[in-house]
Design a protein around this motif. Sequence first.
Motif, PDB file in Angstrom:
ATOM      1  N   ALA A  40      -7.720  -8.223  13.473  1.00  0.00           N
ATOM      2  CA  ALA A  40      -7.947  -9.600  14.129  1.00  0.00           C
ATOM      3  C   ALA A  40      -7.412  -9.731  15.475  1.00  0.00           C
ATOM      4  O   ALA A  40      -6.603  -9.180  15.869  1.00  0.00           O
ATOM      5  CB  ALA A  40      -6.980 -10.555  13.144  1.00  0.00           C
ATOM      6  N   SER A  81      -9.303 -19.112  19.882  1.00  0.00           N
ATOM      7  CA  SER A  81     -10.170 -18.482  18.932  1.00  0.00           C
ATOM      8  C   SER A  81      -9.533 -17.509  18.179  1.00  0.00           C
ATOM      9  O   SER A  81      -8.591 -16.944  18.473  1.00  0.00           O
ATOM     10  CB  SER A  81     -11.560 -17.634  19.681  1.00  0.00           C
ATOM     11  OG  SER A  81     -11.154 -16.480  20.326  1.00  0.00           O
ATOM     12  N   LYS A 102     -10.831 -14.123  16.161  1.00  0.00           N
ATOM     13  CA  LYS A 102     -11.707 -12.991  15.991  1.00  0.00           C
ATOM     14  C   LYS A 102     -11.437 -12.102  14.783  1.00  0.00           C
ATOM     15  O   LYS A 102     -10.343 -11.599  14.838  1.00  0.00           O
ATOM     16  CB  LYS A 102     -12.286 -12.363  17.107  1.00  0.00           C
ATOM     17  CG  LYS A 102     -12.874 -13.159  18.297  1.00  0.00           C
ATOM     18  CD  LYS A 102     -13.010 -12.494  19.262  1.00  0.00           C
ATOM     19  CE  LYS A 102     -13.672 -13.459  20.619  1.00  0.00           C
ATOM     20  NZ  LYS A 102     -13.752 -12.853  21.809  1.00  0.00           N
ATOM     21  N   TYR A 140     -18.195  -9.645  11.265  1.00  0.00           N
ATOM     22  CA  TYR A 140     -17.630  -9.989  12.164  1.00  0.00           C
ATOM     23  C   TYR A 140     -17.521 -11.493  12.042  1.00  0.00           C
ATOM     24  O   TYR A 140     -18.621 -12.170  11.890  1.00  0.00           O
ATOM     25  CB  TYR A 140     -18.301  -9.374  13.335  1.00  0.00           C
ATOM     26  CG  TYR A 140     -17.743 -10.203  14.773  1.00  0.00           C
ATOM     27  CD1 TYR A 140     -16.444 -10.111  14.970  1.00  0.00           C
ATOM     28  CD2 TYR A 140     -18.767 -10.843  15.483  1.00  0.00           C
ATOM     29  CE1 TYR A 140     -16.028 -10.538  16.162  1.00  0.00           C
ATOM     30  CE2 TYR A 140     -18.228 -11.258  16.862  1.00  0.00           C
ATOM     31  CZ  TYR A 140     -16.894 -11.211  17.145  1.00  0.00           C
ATOM     32  OH  TYR A 140     -16.653 -11.875  18.437  1.00  0.00           O
ATOM     33  N   THR A 141     -16.287 -12.094  12.091  1.00  0.00           N
ATOM     34  CA  THR A 141     -16.063 -13.529  12.101  1.00  0.00           C
ATOM     35  C   THR A 141     -15.465 -14.121  13.332  1.00  0.00           C
ATOM     36  O   THR A 141     -14.541 -13.501  13.649  1.00  0.00           O
ATOM     37  CB  THR A 141     -15.484 -13.660  10.881  1.00  0.00           C
ATOM     38  OG1 THR A 141     -15.810 -13.387   9.472  1.00  0.00           O
ATOM     39  CG2 THR A 141     -15.308 -15.372  10.676  1.00  0.00           C
ATOM     40  N   VAL A 142     -16.208 -15.230  13.789  1.00  0.00           N
ATOM     41  CA  VAL A 142     -15.219 -15.893  14.989  1.00  0.00           C
ATOM     42  C   VAL A 142     -15.099 -17.342  14.509  1.00  0.00           C
ATOM     43  O   VAL A 142     -16.146 -18.092  13.960  1.00  0.00           O
ATOM     44  CB  VAL A 142     -16.132 -15.835  16.167  1.00  0.00           C
ATOM     45  CG1 VAL A 142     -15.409 -16.634  17.298  1.00  0.00           C
ATOM     46  CG2 VAL A 142     -16.554 -14.633  16.562  1.00  0.00           C
ATOM     47  N   ARG A 143     -13.950 -17.785  14.760  1.00  0.00           N
ATOM     48  CA  ARG A 143     -13.677 -19.071  14.466  1.00  0.00           C
ATOM     49  C   ARG A 143     -12.605 -19.792  15.358  1.00  0.00           C
ATOM     50  O   ARG A 143     -12.033 -19.079  16.340  1.00  0.00           O
ATOM     51  CB  ARG A 143     -12.797 -19.426  13.037  1.00  0.00           C
ATOM     52  CG  ARG A 143     -13.444 -18.586  11.616  1.00  0.00           C
ATOM     53  CD  ARG A 143     -14.326 -19.851  11.302  1.00  0.00           C
ATOM     54  NE  ARG A 143     -14.910 -19.439   9.957  1.00  0.00           N
ATOM     55  CZ  ARG A 143     -15.883 -18.882   9.764  1.00  0.00           C
ATOM     56  NH1 ARG A 143     -16.811 -18.439  10.911  1.00  0.00           N
ATOM     57  NH2 ARG A 143     -16.531 -18.618   8.578  1.00  0.00           N
ATOM     58  N   VAL A 171     -16.884  -4.768  18.567  1.00  0.00           N
ATOM     59  CA  VAL A 171     -17.628  -5.067  17.198  1.00  0.00           C
ATOM     60  C   VAL A 171     -18.595  -3.875  17.315  1.00  0.00           C
ATOM     61  O   VAL A 171     -19.615  -3.965  18.271  1.00  0.00           O
ATOM     62  CB  VAL A 171     -18.231  -6.383  17.451  1.00  0.00           C
ATOM     63  CG1 VAL A 171     -19.101  -6.586  16.066  1.00  0.00           C
ATOM     64  CG2 VAL A 171     -17.154  -7.568  17.635  1.00  0.00           C
ATOM     65  N   ARG A 204     -22.826 -10.841  11.316  1.00  0.00           N
ATOM     66  CA  ARG A 204     -21.937 -12.110  11.755  1.00  0.00           C
ATOM     67  C   ARG A 204     -21.861 -13.067  10.655  1.00  0.00           C
ATOM     68  O   ARG A 204     -22.735 -13.419  10.083  1.00  0.00           O
ATOM     69  CB  ARG A 204     -22.612 -12.714  13.307  1.00  0.00           C
ATOM     70  CG  ARG A 204     -21.754 -13.473  13.749  1.00  0.00           C
ATOM     71  CD  ARG A 204     -21.987 -14.072  15.352  1.00  0.00           C
ATOM     72  NE  ARG A 204     -21.166 -14.897  15.936  1.00  0.00           N
ATOM     73  CZ  ARG A 204     -20.521 -15.099  16.866  1.00  0.00           C
ATOM     74  NH1 ARG A 204     -21.019 -13.935  17.800  1.00  0.00           N
ATOM     75  NH2 ARG A 204     -19.781 -16.062  17.162  1.00  0.00           N
TER      76      ARG A 204
END
Length: 199
Positions: free
Chosen positions: A41, A47, A49, A58-61, A192, A198
């Motif tokens: 992470a 953000s 990631k 792959y997560t983006v918040r 990534v 995603r």
Amino acid sequence: DVDYVDADDKKYNVNANLRMYKDSAIWVSVNAVFGIEGLRALITKDSIKILDKQNKLYTVRSVEYLQEVTALPLNLSSLQELLIGNPVFVDANIVSYSKGNGTISLLSIGQFFRNLLTIDENNKLILRSKLDDVNELRSLTCDLTYSDYENKKGPNFSTRRKITVAERKKLDIKLDFKNYNFNEELSFPFSVPKNYKRN
């Protein structure tokens, strides 16, 4: 060494490598069984990631995701303070204090919490921080304890922490720092792979 019990009573014991650059980034690599990296992470001011290496996701918040996971109003700065062992959610508005048994207790009331901070009187080390939500409609509490201080690398550093957050459900985290350094050159590798989905 991280022991983690989530709100659904699932228990995890993992090893985590952590790198931080003040006010800029937190990088975490989590290793599970046989030292295989399962998650990586990168947390910045705006953000989060996450690379889930087991499921190739792959997560983006946004950084608000920290608040969803912990139920605390954390941002990058307050999370860094928590990890380094500094007091969090302490307001300059100290409404009372007491001394006894070699400790000093300070009660402050801030935007989010009433914070009862207990400090070792002789060494000025944080022993405990008890947070209670100022919003009486919520019953959110957080108990942070700091122990096993060392002074090997310059500043006093608590190598053992316990964090308990409770509202409707409970979250328990134990951190046992095996090795740590300050003021070194760092890299934050985060790429990534093309075959990751995603999320």
